[in-house]
Design an enzyme around this catalytic site. Structure first.
Site, PDB file in Angstrom:
ATOM      1  N   GLN A   1     -41.250 -38.424 -62.175  1.00  0.00           N
ATOM      2  CA  GLN A   1     -40.506 -37.494 -63.013  1.00  0.00           C
ATOM      3  C   GLN A   1     -41.406 -36.322 -63.430  1.00  0.00           C
ATOM      4  O   GLN A   1     -41.873 -36.256 -64.549  1.00  0.00           O
ATOM      5  CB  GLN A   1     -40.009 -38.250 -64.254  1.00  0.00           C
ATOM      6  CG  GLN A   1     -39.038 -37.495 -65.101  1.00  0.00           C
ATOM      7  CD  GLN A   1     -37.668 -37.451 -64.483  1.00  0.00           C
ATOM      8  OE1 GLN A   1     -37.141 -38.447 -64.038  1.00  0.00           O
ATOM      9  NE2 GLN A   1     -37.088 -36.284 -64.454  1.00  0.00           N
ATOM     10  N   PHE A   2     -41.621 -35.384 -62.500  1.00  0.00           N
ATOM     11  CA  PHE A   2     -42.495 -34.249 -62.801  1.00  0.00           C
ATOM     12  C   PHE A   2     -41.950 -33.383 -63.929  1.00  0.00           C
ATOM     13  O   PHE A   2     -42.699 -32.673 -64.601  1.00  0.00           O
ATOM     14  CB  PHE A   2     -42.749 -33.399 -61.549  1.00  0.00           C
ATOM     15  CG  PHE A   2     -41.579 -32.562 -61.115  1.00  0.00           C
ATOM     16  CD1 PHE A   2     -41.454 -31.245 -61.542  1.00  0.00           C
ATOM     17  CD2 PHE A   2     -40.605 -33.082 -60.269  1.00  0.00           C
ATOM     18  CE1 PHE A   2     -40.373 -30.461 -61.142  1.00  0.00           C
ATOM     19  CE2 PHE A   2     -39.531 -32.315 -59.873  1.00  0.00           C
ATOM     20  CZ  PHE A   2     -39.408 -31.006 -60.316  1.00  0.00           C
ATOM     21  N   THR A   3     -40.648 -33.466 -64.199  1.00  0.00           N
ATOM     22  CA  THR A   3     -40.046 -32.631 -65.240  1.00  0.00           C
ATOM     23  C   THR A   3     -40.527 -33.001 -66.648  1.00  0.00           C
ATOM     24  O   THR A   3     -40.290 -32.251 -67.591  1.00  0.00           O
ATOM     25  CB  THR A   3     -38.507 -32.675 -65.184  1.00  0.00           C
ATOM     26  OG1 THR A   3     -38.073 -34.023 -65.365  1.00  0.00           O
ATOM     27  CG2 THR A   3     -37.994 -32.125 -63.863  1.00  0.00           C
TER      28      THR A   3
END
Length: 147
Positions: free
Chosen positions: A78-80
């Site tokens: 989950q790079f966000t």
């Protein structure tokens, strides 16, 4: 590293309509990697999450770890979690480059497996649909900058 950890009754991740990973009781972990993260930080985060006591004991108190209840993990990259939200359109320059992020994502899951946990996963970089039945709800935010 950052992790949003939700205690779940069940969780699954689908890619192109097919279930890629699914668990019953355990933790859904949304995992973000920052550019300064290291294998040592990753190991420390896995240890911390594996030992947090948020499952209910016989008295209904959050006193048991995931291991004590026989739970599993579903881990989704989950790079966000590293989004810069100063403007209307988020920027993601604070997230680690995919080469580093994928290595630490894989290491995190291996750290859990090495501790004897069943670990299901999403697919790094894929467009995924995540479903969960939250338990409690209990959701925790882990940030290695605070550990």
């Amino acid at each position: 590293m950052k992790a949003v950890v939700t205690r779940v009754k069940s969780a699954s991740v689908r890619i192109e309509g097919k279930v890629n990973g699914a668990i019953e009781q355990g933790f859904l972990v949304l995992l973000g990697v920052g550019p300064e993260d290291t294998p040592e930080i990753c190991a420390r985060l896995a240890e911390k999450i594996a030992n947090v006591r948020v499952f209910s004991d016989e008295a209904g108190k959050m006193n048991l770890s995931i291991q004590q209840v026989g739970g599993a993990f579903l881990v989704v990259s989950q790079f966000t979690l590293y989004a810069d939200l100063k403007k209307r359109r988020p920027g993601f320059s604070h997230a680690a480059k995919p080469e580093l992020a994928q290595v630490l994502y894989e290491q995190f899951m291996q750290e859990l497996r090495d501790r004897g946990f069943a670990v299901e996963q999403g697919e790094f970089g894929a467009d995924m649909q995540v479903e969960s039945v939250n338990d409690g709800p209990v959701t925790l935010l882990f940030d290695t900058e605070d550990m």
